[in-house]
Design a protein around this motif. Sequence first.
Motif, PDB file in Angstrom:
ATOM      1  N   HIS A  65      -9.877   5.975  -4.892  1.00  0.00           N
ATOM      2  CA  HIS A  65      -8.975   4.851  -4.574  1.00  0.00           C
ATOM      3  C   HIS A  65      -9.778   3.571  -4.801  1.00  0.00           C
ATOM      4  CE1 HIS A  65      -5.381   3.262  -2.238  1.00  0.00           C
ATOM      5  NE2 HIS A  65      -6.202   2.228  -2.156  1.00  0.00           N
ATOM      6  N   HIS A  67     -10.706  -0.175  -5.935  1.00  0.00           N
ATOM      7  CA  HIS A  67     -10.319  -1.575  -6.151  1.00  0.00           C
ATOM      8  C   HIS A  67     -11.571  -2.289  -6.658  1.00  0.00           C
ATOM      9  CE1 HIS A  67      -6.415  -1.164  -4.265  1.00  0.00           C
ATOM     10  NE2 HIS A  67      -6.941  -0.715  -3.142  1.00  0.00           N
ATOM     11  N   LYS A 199       0.384   1.672  -9.804  1.00  0.00           N
ATOM     12  CA  LYS A 199       0.330   1.654  -8.329  1.00  0.00           C
ATOM     13  C   LYS A 199       1.593   1.010  -7.768  1.00  0.00           C
ATOM     14  CE  LYS A 199      -1.552   1.595  -4.108  1.00  0.00           C
ATOM     15  NZ  LYS A 199      -2.669   0.745  -3.711  1.00  0.00           N
ATOM     16  N   ASP A 331     -10.277   1.955   0.760  1.00  0.00           N
ATOM     17  CA  ASP A 331     -10.118   0.556   0.365  1.00  0.00           C
ATOM     18  C   ASP A 331     -11.434  -0.204   0.507  1.00  0.00           C
ATOM     19  OD1 ASP A 331      -7.354  -0.085  -0.502  1.00  0.00           O
ATOM     20  OD2 ASP A 331      -6.852   0.901   1.379  1.00  0.00           O
TER      21      ASP A 331
HETATM   22 ZN   LIG Z   1      -5.794   0.214  -1.601  1.00  0.00          ZN
END
Ligand SMILES: [Zn+2]
Length: 429
Positions: A65, A67, A199, A331
């Motif tokens: 996941h 970013h 997403k 995250d």
């Molecule tokens: Zn996220």
Amino acid sequence: MALPTFFHNARLFDGENEAKNGMTVAVEGERIVEVAPDSEALRGAEGEHVDLGGKTLMPGMTQGHWHPDYGGLRLADVGKLYLGTQSPPSYLAAVCVENLNYAIQSGVTNVVGAACSFDNDVAMKMAIADGRIPGPRIRPSGLHINSSGNENEPNSFWLPAPPREDGMQIIGQELYADGVEGMRKAVRHQLRRKVEVIKIFPSGGHGIDYPEDMRSMTRDELATVIETAHDHGAIVRGHVTTKRHMLEAVELGMDIVDHGDGMDDEVIEAMVKHGTHYVPSMLFLKKLMPSGEGDLARSTQLQPVVRSFENLREMLPRIHAAGINIVPGDDFGLEFMMHGYGNYAEELEVYVNDCNIAARDVLTWATRNGAKMMGLGNDGGLIQKGRLADLIVVDGDPLADIGILRRPLETLDLVMVGGKTYKDRLARV
Ligand SMILES: [Zn+2]
């Protein structure tokens, strides 16, 4: 043609089975060409030779996941400004370069995008392929595809926003579109830019201050996003937390459930039936708990977060037992859970220590399962003859103490992606 490199006397964790001592693994070009017990014949073969002295050789890990451009994002700002507008684009690109370096130096050889601003994932993938920057293999994502008024619209609606063009509005990391035609256009806009992971946000929840039962995409919009992505070989992942939204998205063929706070046996059954991947990202919830560093940032969300964490603690062993392809990934890049050396392993510890999953299983999620979600099929994720040489060498035994992966500067001796070396401090014999 380059000669093979032989790693002798390895404690081998192949990504799936019990570790074996006294093994030799050989790499030639981008592939693993031999996995066998140590022998005089292998020690005498032509090539480079390394004696690992019992250190652990295992597949590189996947961060599921990803970013790339979050570098200290304040949770208090989420909901106030549009993600991706916190810094100029070129600054965010610099954050990506820094984060990719942390990942590769932490033993992460694959990342699966979960949204970024501009074209950061795709651009970084190009820069890594050209040898300009170090980094893992990337399955690139792009902008969040949202309907108007969903949880990624900041509350400050009175501030000026760019005009809609061709029915779409793009601000930082957010793309807003509406209706079946709007969603089709939005997905194709991303596909044209080489995005491979779309997403979406079928629901709120998971620490986002938004009514959990609010439905932000109609069934037709959701089906269109999934169909359009699949037509081009791309996959769809969704921030989705409630049972009703999970069941709908899974049945329509969404590929990855992110978070899944309200998971239950019926959702598990649907995910098994459809072969859906699952990324629980429980470190974020743990950090928002009253004992965590992120607590009180979202006081109205505290009770839902506690409920979600307790539910997933209970469900995770059942999700695992059902055979769902679970992949770690969280995250990272928020202010209280930065990308950094070894920080990704903090999530792995949550599954071992809070959810009672065996370290070997969690490492299988991070290696074999991660490669499946990367789309590598039978080409990655395991230390097997013929597979891609994505491997790391750890000084110690992460199967006995997964926490040693949090100290990669001390414990990580080798990082290799498809035979390309990004870290190597092993002596040749
Ligand atoms: Zn996220």
